[in-house]
Design a protein around this motif. Structure first.
Motif, PDB file in Angstrom:
ATOM      1  N   ALA A 163       1.058  -0.400   0.075  1.00 17.41           N
ATOM      2  CA  ALA A 163      -0.190   0.003  -0.054  1.00 17.41           C
ATOM      3  C   ALA A 163       0.840   1.063  -0.094  1.00 17.41           C
ATOM      4  O   ALA A 163       1.009   1.992  -0.165  1.00 17.41           O
ATOM      5  N   ALA A 164       1.814   1.002   0.613  1.00 15.30           N
ATOM      6  CA  ALA A 164       3.128   2.415   0.807  1.00 15.30           C
ATOM      7  C   ALA A 164       3.444   2.952  -0.413  1.00 15.30           C
ATOM      8  O   ALA A 164       3.546   3.276  -0.829  1.00 15.30           O
ATOM      9  N   ILE A 165       4.278   1.139  -1.225  1.00 15.97           N
ATOM     10  CA  ILE A 165       4.388   1.977  -2.542  1.00 15.97           C
ATOM     11  C   ILE A 165       3.779   2.417  -3.064  1.00 15.97           C
ATOM     12  O   ILE A 165       4.072   3.084  -4.578  1.00 15.97           O
ATOM     13  N   TYR A 166       2.124   1.785  -3.357  1.00 12.43           N
ATOM     14  CA  TYR A 166       1.039   2.341  -4.362  1.00 12.43           C
ATOM     15  C   TYR A 166       1.122   3.600  -3.772  1.00 12.43           C
ATOM     16  O   TYR A 166       0.488   4.730  -5.347  1.00 12.43           O
ATOM     17  N   THR A 167       1.240   3.993  -2.842  1.00 13.34           N
ATOM     18  CA  THR A 167       0.933   5.604  -2.786  1.00 13.34           C
ATOM     19  C   THR A 167       1.700   6.437  -2.849  1.00 13.34           C
ATOM     20  O   THR A 167       1.608   7.082  -3.490  1.00 13.34           O
ATOM     21  N   VAL A 168       3.422   5.815  -2.995  1.00 14.51           N
ATOM     22  CA  VAL A 168       4.703   6.823  -4.290  1.00 14.51           C
ATOM     23  C   VAL A 168       3.697   7.213  -5.165  1.00 14.51           C
ATOM     24  O   VAL A 168       4.027   8.207  -5.693  1.00 14.51           O
ATOM     25  N   LEU A 169       3.662   5.624  -6.059  1.00 15.48           N
ATOM     26  CA  LEU A 169       3.001   6.173  -7.289  1.00 15.48           C
ATOM     27  C   LEU A 169       1.923   6.243  -7.414  1.00 15.48           C
ATOM     28  O   LEU A 169       1.779   7.579  -8.645  1.00 15.48           O
ATOM     29  N   HIS A 170       0.456   6.606  -5.949  1.00 18.67           N
ATOM     30  CA  HIS A 170      -0.779   7.179  -7.172  1.00 18.67           C
ATOM     31  C   HIS A 170      -1.440   7.595  -5.685  1.00 18.67           C
ATOM     32  O   HIS A 170      -2.526   8.014  -5.287  1.00 18.67           O
ATOM     33  N   GLN A 171      -0.741   9.512  -5.346  1.00 18.15           N
ATOM     34  CA  GLN A 171      -1.446   9.040  -3.958  1.00 18.15           C
ATOM     35  C   GLN A 171      -2.160  10.210  -4.212  1.00 18.15           C
ATOM     36  O   GLN A 171      -3.493  10.528  -3.200  1.00 18.15           O
ATOM     37  N   GLU A 172      -2.428  10.762  -5.841  1.00 18.27           N
ATOM     38  CA  GLU A 172      -3.936  11.194  -5.680  1.00 18.27           C
ATOM     39  C   GLU A 172      -5.425  10.224  -5.757  1.00 18.27           C
ATOM     40  O   GLU A 172      -6.272  11.135  -5.089  1.00 18.27           O
TER      41      GLU A 172
END
Lengths: 365, 336
Positions: A163-172
């Motif tokens: 989830a953290a890695i995904y957030t880095v890439l798609h924070q919007e």
């Protein structure tokens, strides 16, 4: 050799010990016998029984939406991302300990990813596929069907790291990030798994097995506490053989513990080598495919929850995450529970789930 | 006469395999049938290493035996009303140690992972059979008989730690002798089959040794913890603070064992043994899988390597399909 006690006292003490021993042995036998009757009547259907609908299926991944318990649940919805190593239903292990049910009762709108069971054809699935294609599709589906710009993502264990890695890439697309017993710093001294992983030849394992067998991983988990997990707990459980409630809890946990899916080989290679062995994520050197993952890019509100009794992912691995992100609104919460207990215990019912639900609601305004 | 030379070389290779078969029979298999099975039908022999885990009831029953064994130990201590001294403690310890391997066999081994059970059973069997087995071991290695003999004798008196020392010497000898033979080149029409067969046996032996070292180290921890419990009991008895019931004694012992495991499992020493065992297991599986494929090659069925190529194609197609679906969705969204 002189006697420690006078004769009369000796005899009395010996008699009492004999009495307690015989009594203990009889009780033990009686419990074993009663156990057969209790076993015959036990019903384990409560596992994973909170009502839900499968709303999206891609390959082996299924996205479930739990039926809300309240008329107007909190928006945006919460997507729970569990680890690949075990099944997500630990969060709904039985009704009176269901983390999910508690979140629903407290007004949250909850989705969860079930990764399914990897088979031989899945050996080439990469970490990038899991995060970008499967997790990404689940997030997009919720955003599109619920017509919301963002959702809250809550990841447990490996799911928290994903989830953290995904957030880095798609924070919007992310309103809030909640991580529960998630590993981030892999270069720690207080976790056996972290230590042993440095001595494993991961490429050789993947070459030999393709997918890492769940049974092999179970054996590794047993080795964390060999006597207790392979022998001791089966001795102790006899004390619960005449208690359907306690025995039911034991057997549900037992089912969950040994329900370990095989791990897709390519993802396992990256997960173990880049993270567990080389600790690339917190060093800022981890790449998902060709995308560099810089945790500093995370600015969304962060709630990092961990257990001080967690021997799988000690909190020393989770805590540093907050120092690596740029979020101004971030919290580290520690509870005196273990890796499963953080989402399946009396404390998780009474304190952990209610506090997390309150935090999410507060940050959903 | 090239044909005669070839025949001699062929006979030499046959003789080598015959010798190897005798060696395996003497050291690794219960009887001729088992040795034959491993040598000519390895898929059948190795199938037993893929047992399913014990079911719950079996575990509960076997655990109860372990519970009873430790109870017997406690009974000896608690029934004797005098303050035990170190001599008593050693006598009781010796008696417990004699029971240790049957305890391992009856209770700990069944709870072990399927593929380790046979290794553990063999380890226990060897320790029990002692010198009888030793002579079998040594008849093939007369050159290093004395060293091995001493090491094995030490292993009986020193317990698992001595056994690991013995295994180290055994492995060293093996790698200098039969290990070299098993990794030597092959030739002839079926050279690849013979190479795989030899390589599989070599990797199996290496895995066997690595697994024995690892399980012996675990056994050592349990022995040490039990010894420590008894020493503590002597001290506690002198002060009158010893466990008063069997339940208390068991809990104390179980805590000692668990604490000892926690301490030792994080050491480099056992992490290395675990790493070596997993590596050896992987090496064995890789070679043995190839051998199985060769056996199966005459049958009209797809093999793992065939399927892997197909899986790769399926994976790539699925990935492409996901990307295309995403593109279609994005286009639909733009056009809506």
């Amino acid at each position: 050799m002189k006697n420690a006690m006078p004769d009369a006292e000796n005899r009395l003490a010996a008699f009492k010990m004999f009495e307690s021993t015989v009594e203990g042995a009889l009780k033990y036998r009686e419990k074993m016998l009663k156990g057969y009757e209790v076993f015959a009547k036990l019903n384990l259907d409560e596992i994973n029984s909170t009502p839900k609908d499968a709303v999206l299926q891609i390959d082996k991944m299924t996205l479930f939406h739990y039926k809300p318990f309240v008329k107007n649940p909190t928006s945006p919805p919460v997507l729970i991302v569990y680890a690949l190593m075990n099944k997500q239903y630990i969060m709904d292990i039985q009704q009176d300990k269901s983390f999910i049910k508690k979140l629903l009762e407290l007004g949250l709108d909850v989705y969860i990813i079930d990764w399914g069971y990897a088979t031989a054809e899945d050996r080439y699935i990469t970490t990038e596929d899991y995060i970008e294609d499967y997790l990404g599709a689940a997030v997009d589906y919720i955003i599109e069907t619920r017509a919301v710009p963002q959702i809250t993502v809550a990841g447990k264990c490996q799911g928290g790291t994903f989830a953290a890695i995904y957030t880095v890439l798609h924070q919007e697309k992310i309103k809030n990030l909640v991580t529960i017993a998630a590993p981030f710093d892999f270069d720690i001294n207080d976790g056996l798994l972290f230590r042993w992983s440095k001595f494993m030849n991961i490429d050789l394992l993947v070459k030999a097995y393709g997918n890492l067998p769940g049974e092999l991983l179970n054996n590794v988990f047993i080795m964390l506490s060999p006597y207790n997990l392979a022998v001791g707990k089966y001795i102790n459980v006899v004390n619960s053989f005449d208690d359907p409630q306690a025995l039911g809890e034991f057997l549900r946990m037992e089912k969950w513990i040994f329900d370990s899916p095989d791990q897709a080989g390519e993802n396992y290679r990256t997960w173990m080598k880049d993270l567990w062995q080389e600790n690339k994520l917190i060093k800022g050197k981890f790449c998902l495919g060709d995308k560099k993952i810089d945790l500093k890019k995370i600015t969304v509100p962060l709630l990092n929850v961990h257990g001080s009794k967690d021997n799988l992912i000690p909190e020393s691995s989770s805590i540093p995450f907050n120092n690596l992100v740029s979020s101004k609104d971030k919290e580290n919460w520690s509870f005196p529970v273990g890796h499963a207990g953080i989402v399946a215990s009396t404390l998780s019912q009474k304190e952990i789930a209610p506090k997390i639900a309150a935090w999410v609601k507060d940050h959903s305004k | 006469m090239p044909n005669a030379s070839y025949q001699k070389y062929f006979d030499a290779q046959k003789a080598m395999f015959e010798e190897w078969r005798n060696f395996m029979k003497a050291n690794f298999f219960k009887d001729d049938r088992e040795a034959e099975a491993a040598f000519f039908n390895p898929e059948e022999y190795f199938a037993k290493f893929k047992d399913a885990p014990q079911d719950f009831w079996k575990k509960a029953e076997d655990s109860y035996k372990a519970y009873q064994a430790i109870y017997e130990l406690w009974k000896k201590l608690s029934e004797d009303k005098k303050i035990p001294d170190n001599k008593d403690m050693l006598e009781i310890y010796d008696e417990w140690a004699r029971q240790f391997f049957s305890l391992l066999k009856d209770s700990v081994t069944p709870a072990m992972p399927g593929y380790m059970k046979d290794f553990a059973a063999k380890f226990v069997g060897e320790m029990e059979s002692g010198n009888a087995m030793l002579s079998d071991y040594l008849k093939n290695w007369s050159a290093s008989a004395e060293t091995l003999n001493n090491a094995f004798r030490d292993s009986v008196s020193k317990g698992p730690k001595g056994y690991i020392d013995f295994l180290n010497i055994w492995q060293e000898n093996y790698e200098k002798t039969f290990g070299k033979l098993l990794n030597s080149p092959t030739y002839g029409k079926e050279m690849e089959f013979w190479r795989l067969l030899k390589a599989s046996l070599d990797r199996f032996i290496k895995y066997d040794i690595a697994a024995r070292k690892f399980s012996s180290r675990l056994g050592e921890i349990m022995q040490d913890a039990t010894k420590q419990t008894l020493e503590d009991y002597v001290d506690m008895h002198a002060k009158g603070t010893q466990p008063k019931t069997f339940e208390e004694f068991y809990k104390y012992w179980a805590r000692m064992v668990s604490d000892s495991y926690q301490k030792v499992l994080s050491s480099d020493d056992i992490s290395t043994l675990a790493g070596n065992m997993v590596d050896a297991m992987s090496q064995f599986k890789i070679e043995f899988d190839k051998l199985c494929e060769m056996y199966l090659s005459v049958l009209p069925i797809p093999k793992n390597s065939d399927m892997d190529a197909l899986y790769k194609t399926v994976y790539e197609l699925k990935k492409e399909l996901r990307a295309l679906k995403q593109e279609v969705r994005a286009n639909e969204k733009r056009n809506a």
